[in-house]
Design an enzyme around this catalytic site. Structure first.
Site, short mmCIF file in Angstrom:
data_model
loop_
_atom_site.label_atom_id
_atom_site.label_comp_id
_atom_site.label_asym_id
_atom_site.label_seq_id
_atom_site.Cartn_x
_atom_site.Cartn_y
_atom_site.Cartn_z
N ASN A 1 0.86 -1.19 0.00
CA ASN A 1 0.00 0.00 0.00
C ASN A 1 0.89 1.24 0.00
O ASN A 1 2.04 1.18 0.43
CB ASN A 1 -0.89 0.00 1.25
CG ASN A 1 -1.86 1.17 1.26
OD1 ASN A 1 -2.41 1.55 0.22
ND2 ASN A 1 -2.05 1.77 2.42
N HIS B 1 0.86 5.24 1.41
CA HIS B 1 0.14 6.11 2.33
C HIS B 1 0.83 7.48 2.34
O HIS B 1 2.05 7.55 2.40
CB HIS B 1 0.17 5.49 3.74
CG HIS B 1 -0.58 6.29 4.74
ND1 HIS B 1 -1.95 6.34 4.76
CD2 HIS B 1 -0.16 7.09 5.75
CE1 HIS B 1 -2.34 7.15 5.74
NE2 HIS B 1 -1.28 7.61 6.35
N SER C 1 4.85 6.86 2.21
CA SER C 1 5.45 5.58 2.60
C SER C 1 4.80 4.45 1.81
O SER C 1 3.59 4.42 1.64
CB SER C 1 5.20 5.29 4.09
OG SER C 1 5.54 6.39 4.89
N ASP D 1 -2.82 0.90 7.91
CA ASP D 1 -1.61 1.70 7.66
C ASP D 1 -0.44 1.29 8.56
O ASP D 1 0.33 2.12 9.02
CB ASP D 1 -1.90 3.20 7.82
CG ASP D 1 -2.93 3.69 6.82
OD1 ASP D 1 -3.00 3.09 5.74
OD2 ASP D 1 -3.65 4.65 7.14
C1 GRF Z 1 -3.04 8.80 -2.65
O1 GRF Z 1 -2.95 9.99 -1.95
C2 GRF Z 1 -2.46 7.68 -1.84
O2 GRF Z 1 -1.43 8.09 -1.03
C3 GRF Z 1 -3.62 7.25 -0.98
O3 GRF Z 1 -4.75 7.39 -1.81
C4 GRF Z 1 -4.48 8.36 -2.82
C5 GRF Z 1 -4.74 7.69 -4.12
O4 GRF Z 1 -4.67 8.58 -5.20
N1 GRF Z 1 -3.44 5.92 -0.47
P1 GRF Z 1 -4.75 8.03 -6.67
O5 GRF Z 1 -6.12 7.38 -6.83
O6 GRF Z 1 -3.66 7.05 -6.85
O7 GRF Z 1 -4.61 9.20 -7.57
#
Ligand code: GRF
Length: 321
Positions: A109, A111, A138, A147
């Site tokens: 993932n 974050h 991260s 997370d």
């Molecule tokens: C990003 O900010 C990521 O960090 C979080 O969700 C958002 C996804 O954005 N987990 P996208 O759909 O990839 O543009």
């Protein structure tokens, strides 16, 4: 080049990280390929982009379904696609324990914070309110806790004095698009990274009772017993004594067992220089398909060969229960 790692990406919305993955996968020598982009929302804009890029898509609404049931549907679609890794990219669903367990060490993932800081939502404003000078993103392995899970890589992003949550989010997103594909590429090729392999061996060797690490002629080695009188039960050989392969050297019960192993699988086992005569066996760790349970077992057997009687006796007693 070895087979590419097969990836499924889960999204809920915009999918800009998914796009970064898709375009990274098009660059020469990228070690992964995208098999599927799946979503819990059939209207997620990211799905349209994936379709336009000729990537298989799948969508199934979660509404009206128990969490486990929806996860099961997603899981089946991922398995069907042939994917071996799941990449979460803005997938706005909390995953059931069962789903997480099925993808242990195979789900990543991203974050938008420097974990362990600011888990959950609203990470940008929280970083600004705290007066932090840097924020960031991260990439981590997914565990049952939200997370949480081991962080694989981070990028720091400076906070400007006039940043608000949106401007900061925009810059962090640029960093995300760099970090995520690069980290995924490194992760899926970790079995070729000598440092990663050494880490795996070290963890297993050190988990055995009364062991310590001591290099021997420049190679990492592990001993059981005291620092003074301990005996070696394993060595990590990387281009050691002129041998090309990365291998683990462990003790067998003797030259008969050693010969039987080599006979059974000459691709995996060989008789190591210098140590071979005394019944040590080399097990290759650079085949790309190491069976780590087997390595754990071999380390343990070797440990049993040289451990002081009082330790092996304890193991024998424990085994009876
Ligand atoms: C990003 O900010 C990521 O960090 C979080 O969700 C958002 C996804 O954005 N987990 P996208 O759909 O990839 O543009």
């Amino acid at each position: 080049m070895a087979d590419k790692a097969k990836i499924a990406i889960l999204i809920s919305g915009r999918g800009s990280n998914m796009a970064a993955m898709v375009y990274a996968a098009k660059t020469p020598d990228c070690p992964f390929e995208i098999m599927l982009v799946a979503s819990n929302d059939p209207d997620a804009p990211g799905l349209r982009l994936a379709e336009a890029e000729s990537i298989a898509t799948f969508a199934h609404r979660h509404k009206g379904l128990a969490r486990e049931a929806h996860d099961e549907i997603m899981h089946d679609a991922i398995v069907q696609s042939g994917a071996e890794y799941v990449v979460l990219a803005g997938y706005m669903r909390i995953l059931s324990d069962g789903f997480v367990r099925k993808w242990t060490n195979h789900m990543l993932n991203i974050h938008p914070s420097l974990l362990p800081k600011y888990k959950g939502l609203d990470t940008y404003q929280r970083a600004i309110d705290a007066g932090d000078r840097v924020a960031g993103c991260s990439v981590h392995l997914v565990t049952a806790e939200l997370d949480d899970g081991p962080v694989l890589a981070q990028t720091e992003v400076a906070i400007l004095s006039d940043d608000d949550a949106d401007t900061l989010a925009g810059r962090i997103l640029i960093a995300e698009h760099q970090l995520y594909p690069a980290t995924l590429a490194r992760y899926v090729t970790r079995e070729n990274d000598p440092d990663w392999i050494l880490g795996q061996v070290r963890e297993r060797a050190m988990a055995l009772a009364e062991t310590h690490e001591r290099p021997s002629f420049g190679a990492p080695g592990w001993r059981v017993g005291s620092e003074r009188t301990g005996k070696y039960f394993a060595y990590f050989a990387q281009s050691h004594h002129g041998e090309a392969s990365i291998a683990l050297l462990v003790k067998t019960t003797g030259t008969d067992e050693q010969a039987a192993l080599i006979d059974a699988d000459p691709e995996l086992y060989y008789s190591p220089k210098f140590y071979g005569k005394s019944g040590w066996i080399a097990i290759r760790l650079d085949t790309g398909s190491t069976d780590w349970d087997h390595i754990t077992e071999r380390l343990y057997k070797s440990w049993c060969q040289v451990a002081p009687r009082r330790l092996t006796k304890m193991v024998e007693i424990a085994d009876q229960f």
